[in-house]
Design a protein around this motif. Sequence first.
Motif, PDB file in Angstrom:
ATOM      1  N   ARG A  53      15.859  -0.609 -47.672  1.00  0.00           N
ATOM      2  CA  ARG A  53      15.093  -1.766 -47.215  1.00  0.00           C
ATOM      3  C   ARG A  53      13.782  -1.836 -47.984  1.00  0.00           C
ATOM      4  NH1 ARG A  53      11.559  -3.698 -43.307  1.00  0.00           N
ATOM      5  NH2 ARG A  53      12.238  -5.621 -42.255  1.00  0.00           N
ATOM      6  N   ALA A  85      11.478  -9.412 -46.807  1.00  0.00           N
ATOM      7  CA  ALA A  85      12.072  -8.101 -46.545  1.00  0.00           C
ATOM      8  C   ALA A  85      13.576  -8.253 -46.708  1.00  0.00           C
ATOM      9  CB  ALA A  85      11.736  -7.605 -45.151  1.00  0.00           C
ATOM     10  N   ASP A 120      16.456 -10.038 -44.765  1.00  0.00           N
ATOM     11  CA  ASP A 120      15.967  -9.917 -43.397  1.00  0.00           C
ATOM     12  C   ASP A 120      15.120 -11.149 -43.072  1.00  0.00           C
ATOM     13  OD1 ASP A 120      14.841  -9.280 -40.979  1.00  0.00           O
ATOM     14  OD2 ASP A 120      14.306  -7.234 -41.510  1.00  0.00           O
ATOM     15  N   ILE A 147      10.228  -4.351 -49.064  1.00  0.00           N
ATOM     16  CA  ILE A 147       9.372  -5.470 -48.690  1.00  0.00           C
ATOM     17  C   ILE A 147       8.483  -5.831 -49.875  1.00  0.00           C
ATOM     18  CG2 ILE A 147       9.366  -4.884 -46.247  1.00  0.00           C
ATOM     19  CD1 ILE A 147       6.542  -3.745 -46.609  1.00  0.00           C
ATOM     20  N   ASP A 154       2.048  -3.631 -48.356  1.00  0.00           N
ATOM     21  CA  ASP A 154       2.276  -3.568 -46.914  1.00  0.00           C
ATOM     22  C   ASP A 154       1.253  -4.488 -46.236  1.00  0.00           C
ATOM     23  OD1 ASP A 154       4.352  -1.295 -46.671  1.00  0.00           O
ATOM     24  OD2 ASP A 154       2.820  -0.458 -47.980  1.00  0.00           O
ATOM     25  N   GLU A 156       7.807  -7.639 -39.817  1.00  0.00           N
ATOM     26  CA  GLU A 156       8.277  -6.254 -39.770  1.00  0.00           C
ATOM     27  C   GLU A 156       8.413  -5.754 -38.337  1.00  0.00           C
ATOM     28  OE1 GLU A 156       9.052  -3.877 -42.605  1.00  0.00           O
ATOM     29  OE2 GLU A 156       9.505  -5.999 -42.913  1.00  0.00           O
TER      30      GLU A 156
END
Length: 307
Positions: free
Chosen positions: A284, A277, A250, A286, A163, A130
């Motif tokens: 976006r 991601a 990503d 994740i 996260d 990230e």
Amino acid sequence: MTTATTTPIVARTRAELAAGLSRPGRVAFVPTMGALHEGHASLMRSARDQVGPDGSVVVSIFVNPLQFAPGEDLDRYPRTFDDDLDVCGREGVDVVFAPTVSEVYPGGVSAGITTESVTVDPGPLGDVLEGASRPGHFRGVLTVVAKLFGLVRPDVAVFGEKDYQQLALIRLMVSDLCLGIEIVGAPTDREPDGLARSSRNRYLDPVQREQAVALNRALRRAADAADQGYAAALAAGQAELQRSAGIDLDYLEIRATDLAELPVDATPGTSARALIAARVGTTRLIDNLALTIGEPATLTSSTEGSN
């Protein structure tokens, strides 16, 4: 079990927060940016479990401008305070801290930069995954979390594993800076089809919502193939994404649980995390999943909060 609905104290200033925390007992803290959903509610329940009925559960609701780069979704990030307060009340939260930007950053914030003299440098781990895609993001995250820790003074803080890199960095910060706070990671809360709950899911239209499940499918394919080794697990996840429409990838990586890079010939039995991601439309998203290199997957449904 959810407690009876209560009316939390709403603190808008540092002084009001201090007054709201005047009761004795341990304090559990759940930092959020609002737009609360069932994943956040599960974090609040975990927080209550940590301190019991005689302790205090504090939830912050603050959209932190310091972690948004120019051009990201700061302005359109969902703000649903009345609904958020209802969620907190249903979960028996004692204090909701909902400060203004100037209350948190008296020096001001402009274009993702604060004029205050001291921020928290995340170190090398803040520049990968990230951090590589969102330069400066984790400096903003760790700075606001450090400020909130200083204001709330919790005994324990609860964060969601969705996260995962954020959780790892907060643990490092607490350890390296000797903050003396117990950090609890709660497993990911998912929709019935496997999509990780996120405040940003509400940006998805119906077609994009169906496409977004490919992120979880890719992680599960990687976990299913992990018994054949690192390379096979990564290839299986990539193959699933190639079959899936609407996914602008990503990154998809498999790393050690501390997010160090893994060698292709990682030792069988190595615990790891597959992390992904991607953009679905303009949103976006994740996600991540635990796996073990060289061992068959043993996946179960899980519940984790997310921001």
